[in-house]
Design a protein around this motif. Structure first.
Motif, PDB file in Angstrom:
ATOM      1  N   ARG A 109      -9.961  -1.919  -4.242  1.00 46.65           N
ATOM      2  CA  ARG A 109      -9.355  -3.529  -4.579  1.00 46.65           C
ATOM      3  C   ARG A 109      -8.394  -3.690  -2.934  1.00 46.65           C
ATOM      4  NH1 ARG A 109      -6.541  -3.390  -9.715  1.00 46.65           N
ATOM      5  NH2 ARG A 109      -4.561  -3.216  -9.156  1.00 46.65           N
ATOM      6  N   GLY A 110      -8.474  -4.526  -2.644  1.00 45.89           N
ATOM      7  CA  GLY A 110      -7.265  -5.357  -1.717  1.00 45.89           C
ATOM      8  C   GLY A 110      -7.736  -5.200  -0.392  1.00 45.89           C
ATOM      9  N   SER A 111      -6.772  -4.885   0.733  1.00 41.96           N
ATOM     10  CA  SER A 111      -6.747  -4.732   1.837  1.00 41.96           C
ATOM     11  C   SER A 111      -5.620  -4.008   2.242  1.00 41.96           C
ATOM     12  CB  SER A 111      -7.141  -5.976   2.441  1.00 41.96           C
ATOM     13  OG  SER A 111      -5.513  -6.403   2.785  1.00 41.96           O
ATOM     14  N   ARG A 135      -1.765  -6.151  -6.662  1.00 45.38           N
ATOM     15  CA  ARG A 135      -2.840  -7.266  -6.778  1.00 45.38           C
ATOM     16  C   ARG A 135      -1.102  -8.589  -7.047  1.00 45.38           C
ATOM     17  NH1 ARG A 135      -7.683  -9.354 -10.100  1.00 45.38           N
ATOM     18  NH2 ARG A 135      -7.420 -11.605  -8.909  1.00 45.38           N
ATOM     19  N   ASP A 136      -0.371  -7.807  -7.717  1.00 42.38           N
ATOM     20  CA  ASP A 136       0.844  -8.862  -8.244  1.00 42.38           C
ATOM     21  C   ASP A 136       2.159  -8.702  -7.984  1.00 42.38           C
ATOM     22  OD1 ASP A 136      -0.751  -9.750 -10.026  1.00 42.38           O
ATOM     23  OD2 ASP A 136      -0.819  -8.726 -11.701  1.00 42.38           O
ATOM     24  N   GLU A 137       2.195  -8.158  -7.208  1.00 33.82           N
ATOM     25  CA  GLU A 137       3.920  -7.021  -6.691  1.00 33.82           C
ATOM     26  C   GLU A 137       3.863  -6.143  -5.641  1.00 33.82           C
ATOM     27  OE1 GLU A 137       4.150  -4.499 -10.570  1.00 33.82           O
ATOM     28  OE2 GLU A 137       5.293  -6.355 -10.630  1.00 33.82           O
ATOM     29  N   THR A 138       4.671  -5.716  -4.753  1.00 33.19           N
ATOM     30  CA  THR A 138       4.863  -4.917  -4.094  1.00 33.19           C
ATOM     31  C   THR A 138       6.185  -3.829  -4.454  1.00 33.19           C
ATOM     32  OG1 THR A 138       3.794  -6.163  -2.215  1.00 33.19           O
ATOM     33  CG2 THR A 138       4.809  -3.985  -1.433  1.00 33.19           C
ATOM     34  N   PHE A 139       5.990  -2.505  -4.291  1.00 36.05           N
ATOM     35  CA  PHE A 139       7.251  -1.848  -4.559  1.00 36.05           C
ATOM     36  C   PHE A 139       7.584  -1.182  -3.172  1.00 36.05           C
ATOM     37  CE2 PHE A 139       4.534  -2.096  -8.458  1.00 36.05           C
ATOM     38  CZ  PHE A 139       5.685  -2.020  -9.361  1.00 36.05           C
ATOM     39  N   VAL A 140       9.162  -1.161  -2.888  1.00 35.70           N
ATOM     40  CA  VAL A 140       9.249  -0.668  -1.573  1.00 35.70           C
ATOM     41  C   VAL A 140      10.292   0.375  -2.187  1.00 35.70           C
ATOM     42  CG1 VAL A 140      10.683  -0.694   0.454  1.00 35.70           C
ATOM     43  CG2 VAL A 140       8.849  -3.000  -0.548  1.00 35.70           C
TER      44      VAL A 140
END
Length: 170
Positions: A109-111, A135-140
Motif C-alpha cells: 500500500r502507499g506510494s 499510513r499514520d506517521e513517518t519515522f526519520v
C-alpha cells in the motif's frame, strides 16, 4: 713602334701598376667605410630610442628592479599555489554531494513517500537521513558515515542514496 714603346714603359715601371691597384683598394675601402658609418648611425639612433636616454647606469637599475619584481611575483605565485592547495583539501572535506532515493517502504500500500538522503563529501564522510512513511506517521532516522560506512546497519535504499551522491561528483 709607338705601341711597343708604351708597353715597354709599363713593363719598366711596375710601380705604376701597384699604385693604380692600391688606389682602387683605397677607393673600395673608403666606400665600405661610408656604408658602415651609415649603418652605425642608424644603430645609434635605434639604441637611443630603445634606451630613452637612460644610459647604462639606468639600464642596470631597470634590470635590478625587474629582478626584484620577478622575485616578488614568484613568491606571490608560490603563496597562491599553497592557498589553492589548501582550498582544494577543504573543498574535498565539505559535505556537498547529495543523493536522494525515493521508494515505497510498504509494497502492498502507499506510494514512493519514503526516502533516503545521503549528504557526503569526496571521502565518503557525512550522513544518511532516512524517512519511512507509513499510513499514520513517518519515522526519520539519521546515520553518520565515515568512509562510506556507518556504525549502524545500512539498508539497501540508504546504500543506493550513497551511490547516487558519489556519482554526482563524476
Amino acid at each position: 713602334m709607338g705601341e711597343k714603346h708604351i708597353m715597354d714603359q709599363w713593363i719598366e715601371r711596375p710601380f705604376d701598376w701597384v699604385t693604380v691597384g692600391l688606389a682602387a683598394v683605397v677607393l673600395l675601402l673608403l666606400i665600405r667605410n661610408l656604408v658602415l658609418g651609415s649603418k652605425l648611425k642608424k644603430l645609434r639612433k635605434s639604441y637611443t630610442q630603445f634606451m630613452s636616454g637612460t644610459g647604462v647606469e639606468g639600464l642596470e637599475d631597470i634590470i635590478i628592479q625587474m629582478q626584484e619584481r620577478l622575485s616578488a611575483q614568484e613568491e606571490h605565485q608560490r603563496s597562491l599555489k599553497q592557498s589553492i592547495s589548501t582550498l582544494n583539501e577543504k573543498v574535498k572535506r565539505k559535505k556537498g554531494n547529495i543523493g536522494i532515493h525515493r521508494y515505497n517502504a510498504f509494497a502492498e500500500r502507499g506510494s514512493d513517500l519514503s526516502f533516503s538522503l545521503a549528504v557526503i563529501n569526496d571521502e565518503k564522510d557525512g550522513m544518511v537521513l532516512s524517512g519511512i512513511h507509513g499510513r499514520d506517521e513517518t519515522f526519520v532516522y539519521a546515520k553518520p558515515l565515515k568512509e562510506g560506512q556507518s556504525a549502524y546497519a545500512l539498508t539497501p535504499e540508504e546504500i543506493e542514496a550513497i551511490n547516487l551522491a558519489l556519482r554526482q561528483d563524476k
